[in-house]
Design a protein around this motif. Structure first.
Motif, PDB file in Angstrom:
ATOM      1  N   GLN A 612     -13.165 -16.326  27.109  1.00 49.76           N
ATOM      2  CA  GLN A 612     -13.223 -17.328  26.053  1.00 49.76           C
ATOM      3  C   GLN A 612     -14.647 -17.528  25.539  1.00 49.76           C
ATOM      4  N   GLN A 733     -11.265 -12.401  23.284  1.00 46.32           N
ATOM      5  CA  GLN A 733     -11.447 -13.855  23.163  1.00 46.32           C
ATOM      6  C   GLN A 733     -10.254 -14.481  22.445  1.00 46.32           C
ATOM      7  N   TYR A 734      -9.737 -13.808  21.425  1.00 39.89           N
ATOM      8  CA  TYR A 734      -8.579 -14.298  20.666  1.00 39.89           C
ATOM      9  C   TYR A 734      -7.375 -14.466  21.588  1.00 39.89           C
ATOM     10  N   THR A 736      -7.279 -14.749  24.959  1.00 35.67           N
ATOM     11  CA  THR A 736      -7.429 -15.698  26.066  1.00 35.67           C
ATOM     12  C   THR A 736      -7.509 -17.141  25.596  1.00 35.67           C
ATOM     13  N   THR A 737      -7.833 -17.372  24.345  1.00 39.28           N
ATOM     14  CA  THR A 737      -7.793 -18.754  23.851  1.00 39.28           C
ATOM     15  C   THR A 737      -6.358 -19.241  23.706  1.00 39.28           C
ATOM     16  N   ARG A 738      -5.403 -18.314  23.818  1.00 39.81           N
ATOM     17  CA  ARG A 738      -3.982 -18.664  23.715  1.00 39.81           C
ATOM     18  C   ARG A 738      -3.263 -18.525  25.044  1.00 39.81           C
TER      19      ARG A 738
END
Length: 949
Positions: A612, A733-734, A736-738
């Motif tokens: 993240q 990052q996209y 793992t932010t979800r």
């Protein structure tokens, strides 16, 4: 041990032939028919099951299924002439939830026709209801009225219907585009493999081994079957094993008959199960009925007992087996793999994992089967099936032009000695390997003492001294040291190409104590030189350890994960506040002596926290003290360090080296040269956010000039979401932010069904790729409901799909090609082998190819997995009797390429050669020079790891 004998050779001409382990049944052959019974649930029964599902879901948040496994086992064990029982016995939870009286109901049983089948099935369903379904309902306190409805349906014979139907299993008919399809009934597809297995059960297909038995209850799928030998104990000091053959029915686009593939392997049986701290919580078990020649499958799982301890216990399937064979109650896990009563024997299948798969009784035999054993078995299978009308699948030919390798050559195992130090030309075998003999420039970042390197360094230098005592070994070591230098230069060039910054990328190394850091830093220097910088720190407190030893042990899994993540967030903010950090590697124990295993949420918490923040992260296990020999311990550890850093630096960034050189070779004309290469696939994983899998569509785009990858996602939240093109780190990052939100493509019954979402996403990529002469690789799972438009029966049907994109090259990639090898005969000796090959399939109207990779290692040609084989010796008149090879014999699996679209003047063979070159030279953690998929699809594997955190 090899036995050498003198012989008089018969010098025959050498022959070589490419062989596919596949058969076909020609369309003009006599029909292979079966009179069958199709058994279907009634709408009344399905409605009652739907109500039971509804109550079960209300009673428990983690409900998954009613006890259908036990019903499936009862039917498989008792019902003679059974050809198929569908998964979940036709009572799958999701199907029941959406069931309506008008819904189409598929048969859940297909069996050979028999007069009393209705009465027989009725008695088995009564047994299942009394022994399994009613207790399931009582445990969840379902209303009496529901149980009354259940028994009323049973009494009124409103449970199932039976329909007799005769249809031709083979040959098949054809769909609109000419692809094979069952002629009279779609159910023929489901039972063909099992029917072929029935023709082979009781036959000795592996020379010198007992006849094979048919596996009943396997979850291979409706169009597959398995045959297996009894348990073989000839190498009992190494472990028990069985050889198996998996039969699958496949199709090729626009080919009017199905292809029957035969794949061979070795199952290894464990001798003990770990009582505590095993990584695997589930395992496959098999029960052998040697008298009847049948093998039944069931599962075992570690289940929590009332006292809080976990214990290995069988599932409901075993209960049906126990009743059928009058077996004792399993009260101790050792009974699962030692059961041997009146010809009934059970065992647990061995599998690989980081801690041995949960098995304390290790099987020392390797996996895989040699080419000789596979060839002999396939030839015997053909001999037995030829009288029924089956033919060899030989309509393919080799494409002779050499595959162009990428810049990255094969990575050899990093030898322990090679990694210890550079060898100076003036060193002699008698020199003492003290601190002074270590090259002073091997630590460009900081000079560290041997004491800081730790005990492992002392032991490595001692092993190095042993090797230097042999002049021949010394020469070999110097050659390997040169290879390390060459590899370091290659790595340096690739890193500088893909990390175009003034500063070298920096890796944050986190260890449990300082003494572990020196040896890791040294090996990283040998791999990458000054192109990578390593900074180090210690593991933050309360981030790793057994669950009970850490704060919040009483919390739920989700809350413990958040607690650990909060600690990591603070540590990361502190680490990056005043220095550059590009990636991270963490060395932490997996097991703690006397305390248990590391809490399962510890690693995901760290990886989510770092990702993240845009920092890819890789874990490394410390030196494995369970390996008894110290030199093997160190070799294992050094190669795992190498694997971890290669995975981190290259795999976690989607790096594909030297792509421009390959493009230039295969597309020499500027007007045809692609600007980008694309891959499109979907990632579907189980997550912590609920029982329904998460799913996301992924497109990759590789710039052919720079090799830089970009990623684009598509999924549904409240609205349909399509991301911009992201670099690989931003893509991680996209995802793992979800991690705590449900990401999906929708369902097949959504307002916009998932397959339509996926097709829209593909068309958007097609449009862009057409503008820059792109090459697109579409991954296709066999019989996937997500991509019906590129299934074999639909290929070429929708002419409008690619008509608007005349410059587009689209290739479907599928991992279902048959096993391929080269049969060689010389001087009356049979020595089959495997090497990289590219084949063109000479059938159908759609260009189809098979790409076979290079084996990881090449064993002596012609040797066997389980028997002694006589082969030529070194002398003209000598032969050697070679003992069986007990280690692993890895077999490369071929990949199928189908050209869906290409410009009219495109040289398709050249396009597929380029495609095959994209399987070569990918930098990865293991040591294979070939990967399973072309690079644009292969680089999505790390995205999947982050998506399932």
């Amino acid at each position: 041990m090899t036995k050498v004998t003198k012989v008089t050779k018969n010098t025959n001409k050498s022959t070589e032939k490419d062989v596919a382990h596949a058969l076909f049944y020609p369309g003009d052959a006599e029909a292979l028919s079966r009179n069958t019974c199709l058994v279907k649930w009634t709408p009344q029964w399905m409605t009652i099951m739907r109500e039971i599902i509804s109550y079960a879901e209300a009673a428990s948040n983690d409900f998954q299924s009613i006890p259908t496994a036990s019903l499936k086992s009862i039917l498989e064990i008792h019902l003679d002439g059974l050809l198929l029982v569908r998964a979940y016995s036709g009572l799958k939870t999701n199907d029941l939830k959406y069931f309506k009286p008008s819904s189409k109901i598929e048969p859940f049983i297909i069996a050979i026709d028999q007069s009393d089948i209705a009465e027989t099935i009725s008695s088995y369903i009564d047994t299942w209801v009394d022994d399994y379904l009613v207790p399931f309902m009582e445990k969840r306190e379902m209303p009496d009225s529901l149980r009354d409805n259940l028994f009323s349906a049973l009494d009124s014979k409103l449970v199932f219907s039976v329909e007799s139907q005769s249809f031709e299993l083979l040959p098949w008919g054809a769909s609109n585009n000419g692809t094979a399809a069952p002629l009279f009934s779609p159910h023929g597809y489901s039972i063909t493999a099992n029917d072929i297995a029935r023709l082979l059960e009781g036959v000795s297909i592996f020379p010198e081994l007992p006849p094979v038995m048919r596996v009943i209850g396997s979850d291979l799928g409706n169009d597959t079957a398995e045959l297996i030998t009894p348990i073989i104990d000839q190498f009992q000091e190494k472990g028990l094993f069985s050889l198996y053959c998996k039969i699958s029915i496949e199709t090729l686009p626009t080919v009017s008959y199905p292809i029957i593939n035969f794949n061979f392997g070795r199952r290894r049986w464990v001798s003990a199960l770990k009582e505590k701290f095993s990584h695997n919580q589930n395992a496959s078990a098999f029960l052998f009925d040697e008298g009847k020649g049948r093998v039944y499958t069931f599962n075992i799982a570690k289940r929590r007992q009332d006292n809080g301890e976990r214990k290995w216990l069988p599932d409901d399937s075993f209960s049906a087996l126990r009743d059928r064979f009058d077996l004792p109650e399993i009260i101790d896990e050792s009974e699962i793999y030692t059961l041997n009563i009146n010809g009934i024997r059970s065992s647990v299948s061995h599998s690989h994992s980081s801690d041995g798969g949960g098995y304390s009784g290790k099987n020392l035999l390797g996996s895989g089967v040699t080419e000789r054993d596979r060839s002999d078995a396939f030839n015997l299978i053909f001999d037995n099936l030829a009288p029924y009308g089956f033919h060899r699948m030989d309509s393919f030919h080799k494409i002779d032009n050499e595959i162009q390798f990428l810049k990255r050559k094969k990575i050899n195992y990093l030898d322990l000695v090679t990694l210890c130090m550079h060898i100076n030309e003036d060193q002699t075998a008698s020199e003492d390997l003290s601190n002074e003999t270590i090259n002073s420039d091997i630590q460009p970042n900081e000079r560290e003492t041997i004491q800081l390197l730790g005990q492992e360094w002392f032991e490595m230098t001692a092993l190095l001294a042993e090797n230097l005592s042999d002049p021949d070994k010394l020469k070999n070591i110097k050659q390997k040291a040169d290879k390390v230098g060459n590899m370091q230069n290659i790595n340096r060039d690739i890193i500088r190409d893909h990390f175009p910054t003034n500063n070298a990328p920096r890796i944050l190394l986190i260890c449990q104590d300082q003494s572990q850091q020196g040896i890791i830093k040294y090996i990283v220097d040998q791999l990458f030189g000054d192109s990578i910088q390593v900074i180090s720190t210690l593991l933050p407190a309360n981030t790793h350890g057994p669950k009970k030893s850490l704060p919040g042990s009483e919390l739920t899994t989700a809350k413990r994960l958040q607690l650990r993540k909060d600690i990591w967030d603070a540590a990361i903010n502190n680490a990056i506040s005043n220095q550059q950090v590009d990636m991270c590697i963490i060395q932490a124990d997996q097991f703690y002596e006397g305390q248990g295993r590391d809490d399962t949420i510890n690693k995901p918490a760290a990886k989510i926290a770092f990702a993240q923040s845009g920092i890819p992260t890789q874990y490394l296990n410390p030196i494995d003290r369970r390996i008894t020999k110290r030199d093997k311990q160190l070799k294992d550890y050094l190669n795992r360090i190498r694997s971890a850093f290669f995975d981190l630096v290259f795999g976690h960034h989607g790096i594909v080296p030297a792509i421009s050189e390959s493009v230039t070779k295969y597309f020499p004309k500027e007007e045809s040269k692609p600007h980008f290469i694309y891959g499109i696939t979907n990632i579907r994983v189980n997550t912590r956010s609920g029982p329904t899998p998460a799913e996301i569509a992924v497109a990759t785009r590789i710039d052919v000039n720079t090799g830089q990858p970009s990623i684009r996602f598509c999924h549904q939240e409240r609205i349909l979401v399509t991301s911009d093109w992201l670099n690989y780190r931003d893509a991680i990052q996209y995802l793992t932010t979800r991690f705590n939100r449900k990401v999906t493509l929708g369902t097949n019954k959504s307002r916009l069904p998932r397959h339509e979402v996926y097709l829209l996403f593909c068309k958007n990529i097609f449009k862009e790729a057409n503008q820059n002469k792109g090459v697109i690789y579409l991954e296709s799972a066999p019989k996937s409901a997500l991509t019906p438009w590129m299934s074999d029966t639909q290929v070429g049907e929708d002419s409008s799909l690619f008509s608007d994109f005349p410059a587009l090259r689209v290739i479907r990639v599928r991992r279902q090609a048959p096993q391929l090898l080269i049969e060689k005969h010389k001087d009356n000796y049979f020595t089959p082998t495997t090497c990289r090959r590219l084949y063109s399939v000479d059938m159908g109207e759609v260009p189809t190819y098979w790409s076979l990779g290079q084996p990881l290692s090449q064993k002596k040609r012609g040797i066997s997995t389980y028997r002694s084989i006589e082969l030529p010796g070194k002398g003209e008149d000598e032969t050697k009797l070679h003992d069986p090879i007990l280690g692993s014999t890895p077999t490369p699996n071929a990949v199928e390429f189908v050209v869906l679209s290409a410009p009219e003047d495109e040289p398709v063979d050249k396009l597929i050669q380029f495609t095959t070159s994209l399987r070569v030279g990918i930098l990865q953690a293991n040591y294979s020079n070939f990967v399973s998929l072309p690079a644009p699809l292969f680089i999505t594997r790390k995205l999947k790891e982050y998506f399932e955190l």
